[in-house]
Design an enzyme around this catalytic site. Structure first.
Site, mmCIF file in Angstrom:
data_model
loop_
_atom_site.group_PDB
_atom_site.id
_atom_site.type_symbol
_atom_site.label_atom_id
_atom_site.label_comp_id
_atom_site.label_asym_id
_atom_site.label_seq_id
_atom_site.Cartn_x
_atom_site.Cartn_y
_atom_site.Cartn_z
ATOM 1 N N LYS A 187 0.936 -6.526 0.727
ATOM 2 C CA LYS A 187 1.330 -5.306 0.028
ATOM 3 C C LYS A 187 1.256 -5.572 -1.470
ATOM 4 O O LYS A 187 1.936 -6.451 -1.988
ATOM 5 C CB LYS A 187 2.751 -4.909 0.434
ATOM 6 C CG LYS A 187 3.262 -3.697 -0.332
ATOM 7 C CD LYS A 187 4.605 -3.225 0.198
ATOM 8 C CE LYS A 187 5.129 -2.073 -0.629
ATOM 9 N NZ LYS A 187 6.394 -1.547 -0.101
ATOM 10 N N LYS A 217 -1.984 -2.877 2.247
ATOM 11 C CA LYS A 217 -1.518 -1.674 1.572
ATOM 12 C C LYS A 217 -1.605 -1.833 0.063
ATOM 13 O O LYS A 217 -1.194 -2.878 -0.430
ATOM 14 C CB LYS A 217 -0.055 -1.439 1.980
ATOM 15 C CG LYS A 217 0.597 -0.257 1.317
ATOM 16 C CD LYS A 217 2.059 -0.247 1.627
ATOM 17 C CE LYS A 217 2.715 0.826 0.795
ATOM 18 N NZ LYS A 217 4.126 0.757 0.804
HETATM 19 C C1 PBG Z 1 9.158 0.749 0.454
HETATM 20 C C2 PBG Z 1 7.851 1.394 0.584
HETATM 21 C C3 PBG Z 1 7.049 1.965 -0.409
HETATM 22 C C4 PBG Z 1 5.955 2.525 0.240
HETATM 23 C C5 PBG Z 1 6.113 2.261 1.600
HETATM 24 N N1 PBG Z 1 7.287 1.544 1.781
HETATM 25 C C6 PBG Z 1 7.252 2.091 -1.873
HETATM 26 C C7 PBG Z 1 7.188 0.927 -2.744
HETATM 27 O O1 PBG Z 1 7.000 -0.213 -2.340
HETATM 28 O O2 PBG Z 1 7.399 1.163 -3.919
HETATM 29 C C8 PBG Z 1 4.851 3.286 -0.401
HETATM 30 C C9 PBG Z 1 4.191 4.273 0.456
HETATM 31 C C10 PBG Z 1 3.317 5.232 -0.240
HETATM 32 O O3 PBG Z 1 3.092 5.203 -1.466
HETATM 33 O O4 PBG Z 1 2.811 6.088 0.481
HETATM 34 N N2 PBG Z 1 9.184 -0.466 -0.157
#
Ligand code: PBG
Length: 326
Positions: A195, A248
């Protein structure tokens, strides 16, 4: 064999021929729809930056689940917007929290729909970070306990799968251990393994009210320049017991999806995030692009790169379009 004996255009002559030789096709069964669960009754609050998406109370979530199932989409991913937030993110494991209530409502209304839950602290902490703060930084090891409690409370409420998105080191192992010790050894973990620290999450933070109140997430999410590091992240999660590994965002990281698929052979999920959705919606509203065609091309590229499943805010529209044109 080359020109004029061989002509690439022969098999592009019409749609029937093109279809015969098409290497990648999207199916509704490839898609997972994210949904935002909130408290209260009969709530359906639009999310400004993500047209077509809403914060839903459990009763409305149940209605939505039935529609999603009818479209042939196999799974939803739940996020929570709690009533109250605190520094320790205690709402994350409230047995009557919005996600826990939504899980129960969805499983009642549509038992076959797979319910995956996002496991993270950022929606529940007053400071908006993905864990517990100590000395102005997110404390990794303190946060693990919170995440394990949260995952367990989702499993107890009836979740079919948990998906930790916080990027703390060791969380997959901590969650696996807690689930196993409490009779949930058959609940799979989909880990947000690679991520990245990304500006593409902008609209989501409005949707979930989870922007960090100070600093950023670069101390725990990955640096966009790195690719070998993504593989190290992914292999660590696999060693800790991840069943599905996720990359992601998706569109700007197709090379990572491909490497992870080729080098692990594990089921790979790709998360086409909020910014990817909002960009297409905005340009389409302005009439600058054909939104449906761009949506399908984008999702296809993610599958072609190697994703076995795609988490996308377009799941409903894409599933309907695939079925219509089949
Ligand atoms: C929680 C999380 C996030 C997203 C999914 N889980 C936000 C982040 O990490 O700031 C983002 C999902 C999206 O932008 O569609 N940590």
């Amino acid at each position: 064999m080359n020109f004029p004996r061989y002509r690439m255009r022969r098999l592009r002559k019409n749609e029937r021929l093109r279809r015969m030789v098409r290497e990648t096709e999207l199916n509704p069964s490839d898609l997972i729809l994210p949904l935002f669960a909130t408290y209260g009754r009969d709530v359906k609050k639009p999310i400004g930056s993500m047209p077509g998406h809403f914060q839903l109370s459990a009763d409305n979530m149940a209605k939505e689940a039935k529609k999603v199932k009818a479209l042939g989409i196999p799974a939803v991913m739940l996020f929570g917007i709690p009533k109250k937030k605190d520094a320790a993110g205690k709402g994350a494991y409230d047995p009557e929290g919005p996600v826990q209530e939504a899980i129960k409502a969805v499983k009642d209304a549509s038992p076959e729909l797979i319910v995956i839950t996002d496991v993270c602290a950022c929606e529940y902490t007053s400071h908006g970070h993905c864990g517990i703060i100590k000395n102005k930084d997110v404390d990794n090891d303190l946060t693990l306990e919170l995440l394990a409690k949260e995952a367990l409370s989702h499993a107890k409420a009836g979740a079919d799968m948990v998906a930790p998105s916080d990027m703390m080191d060791g969380r997959v192992g901590a969650i696996r251990e807690t689930l196993d010790a409490n009779g949930f050894s058959m609940i799979p973990i989909m880990s947000y393994a690679a991520k990245y620290s990304s500006a593409f999450y902008g609209p989501f933070r409005e949707a979930a009210g989870s922007s960090p109140s100070f600093g950023d997430r670069k101390g725990y999410q990955m640096d966009p320049g790195n690719s070998d590091e993504a593989l190290r992240e992914v292999f660590l999660d696999i060693e800790e017991g991840a069943d599905i590994v996720m990359v992601k965002p998706a569109l700007a990281y197709l090379d990572i999806i491909r490497r992870v698929k080729e080098e692990t052979g594990y089921p790979v999920a790709a998360y086409s995030v909020s910014g990817e959705y909002s960009m297409v919606m905005a340009a389409s509203e302005k009439g600058w692009i054909d939104g449906n065609r761009v949506m399908m091309e984008m999702l296809l590229s993610i599958k072609r790169a190697g994703a076995d499943m795609i988490i996308t805010y377009f799941a409903r529209e894409a599933a309907a379009l695939i079925t219509e044109t089949a």
